[in-house]
Design a protein around this motif. Sequence first.
Motif, PDB file in Angstrom:
ATOM      1  N   VAL A 174      78.913 123.652  97.950  1.00  0.00           N
ATOM      2  CA  VAL A 174      80.044 122.738  97.794  1.00  0.00           C
ATOM      3  C   VAL A 174      80.148 121.911  99.074  1.00  0.00           C
ATOM      4  CG1 VAL A 174      82.516 122.537  97.419  1.00  0.00           C
ATOM      5  CG2 VAL A 174      81.237 124.389  96.317  1.00  0.00           C
ATOM      6  N   PRO A 175      79.870 120.599  99.020  1.00  0.00           N
ATOM      7  CA  PRO A 175      79.893 119.782 100.244  1.00  0.00           C
ATOM      8  C   PRO A 175      81.301 119.579 100.760  1.00  0.00           C
ATOM      9  CG  PRO A 175      79.543 118.409  98.323  1.00  0.00           C
ATOM     10  CD  PRO A 175      79.505 119.825  97.827  1.00  0.00           C
ATOM     11  N   MET A 176      81.382 119.263 102.053  1.00  0.00           N
ATOM     12  CA  MET A 176      82.694 119.016 102.657  1.00  0.00           C
ATOM     13  C   MET A 176      83.308 117.735 102.106  1.00  0.00           C
ATOM     14  SD  MET A 176      81.618 120.015 106.552  1.00  0.00           S
ATOM     15  CE  MET A 176      83.255 119.783 107.238  1.00  0.00           C
ATOM     16  N   HIS A 177      82.467 116.764 101.793  1.00  0.00           N
ATOM     17  CA  HIS A 177      82.895 115.518 101.158  1.00  0.00           C
ATOM     18  C   HIS A 177      81.916 115.234 100.034  1.00  0.00           C
ATOM     19  CE1 HIS A 177      85.551 114.967 104.565  1.00  0.00           C
ATOM     20  NE2 HIS A 177      84.512 115.096 105.375  1.00  0.00           N
ATOM     21  N   PRO A 178      82.357 114.682  98.916  1.00  0.00           N
ATOM     22  CA  PRO A 178      81.441 114.398  97.808  1.00  0.00           C
ATOM     23  C   PRO A 178      80.270 113.553  98.249  1.00  0.00           C
ATOM     24  CG  PRO A 178      83.728 114.076  97.148  1.00  0.00           C
ATOM     25  CD  PRO A 178      83.739 114.268  98.634  1.00  0.00           C
ATOM     26  N   PRO A 179      79.046 113.896  97.825  1.00  0.00           N
ATOM     27  CA  PRO A 179      77.876 113.080  98.175  1.00  0.00           C
ATOM     28  C   PRO A 179      78.047 111.637  97.728  1.00  0.00           C
ATOM     29  CG  PRO A 179      77.193 115.188  97.236  1.00  0.00           C
ATOM     30  CD  PRO A 179      78.683 115.097  97.047  1.00  0.00           C
TER      31      PRO A 179
END
Length: 353
Positions: A174-179
Motif C-alpha cells: 500500500v503506497p504512501m500516496h497513490p501512484p
Amino acid sequence: MTAPELMSIGAFAKLAELTASALRFYGDAGLLRPEQVDPSTGYRLYTESQLARAAQLRRLREIGMPLPVIGTFFAAGPDEAVQLIDDQVAKVTTEAAGVRQAAAVLKASLGEEPRRAICALPGPVLAAAVDQVVATTVHHPDVPALSGVRLEADPGSVTLTATDRYRLTTRTLVPMHPPAGTWAGTLAGDDLQSLTSRLRRSRTVTIEAGERALGLRLADGTVLHCRLLTEAFPDHHLLVNSLPEVTHRVTIGKQQTVRVLEQQAPERVGLRVSAGRSSLLLPDGDGVALDGAATGPDLTLWFELTTLYPALSHALGSDVMLDLRGPDQPATVRSADDGDLTTLVMPCRSADL
C-alpha cells in the motif's frame, strides 16, 4: 633419462589445465613447486600426484583468491579452508554488487536520463517486501528474466512478483500516496537485494522510473539505482487466472507451523485435511495437529520442505491461508498485513515420494 613417474612442465600443464608460465609463477610463489628440477638443464619436473593440488590452485584463482590467502589455504585444516573459501565468495559477491551499482549510476548519468516519479513507500516495508520475493528468483541461462523482480504500479497498489517456474511469489504494498498512473518493469533481483540494507534505514523511498534503470530516492535525497531487465517476464497473470477452482481452504497459525518444520526439518512434509481440521504429516508417520480450520473433503498433499517452508516463513501476520486444488495443482499460500503476500507452491508428485 627422466624417471617414468616424472613429467615435463608442458605435459603437466596440459593435464592441470594451466599454462607452463603459470606453473613457473606458482612455483616461484611457493604454492606449487616442481617435484624435481634438473640440475643441469633447469627443467621443472612434476608428478601425477601433484595434479590435485594444481586443480585446487586453479579453482582458487578462478574465485579470485589472493596468493597469500592461497598459501594459508594449503596449510589449513578442512574447517579453516572451508571458511577461507566462504570469506572469498562473500568478498567477491560484495564487490560485484558494488560494481553493478556503480555501473547503474554511470548509465543513469549518461545524458542525465529523465525519470518519472511513480510512488513513495516506507523504506523498511519496501526492504522487507524485496526480501520476501527475491528468494523466489533464480539464475537461468536461457531465461534471464527469472532472476528479476517484476514491479507493477497502479493507482491502488504496488506489486512485486518473482518466479522460478516452480514457485510464484507476489507481494502487494500500500503506497504512501497513490501512484501517478501505471508503470511496470522488471528489476534486476541482484541489484535489489544489494540495496535492501540502505532501503531499510530510510524512512521513505520514492520510486522513479527511467528507461534503463529505476531510481530509488531515499529520504536524505540519495538516489540508488537498479537495472531494468529487457527480457520479457513470464505472464504470471495468465497463470494465476488459469488456475482451477479452489477445493479446500486451510487456515493455520504461522508460528506453530513454521516451528514444527524447523524442528523436524523433513525432506518432505504432508498436509492432511480431515474432518474440518488440518495436520502436518512427517515421513516417519508422525502427525502434528495444527491450530485453525479447514474446509473440503479428506485430502493429503506432500510438499518439498524447500518449497513450502519459505512460503510459510515469509508470510505476513500471524495467520496463513492455503487454497488447495488437488494433489497435482499449485497450492496458494496467502497472508495479509498492510498489503498481502501470495505464493504458489507445487505439491510433490506421488512418484516422487
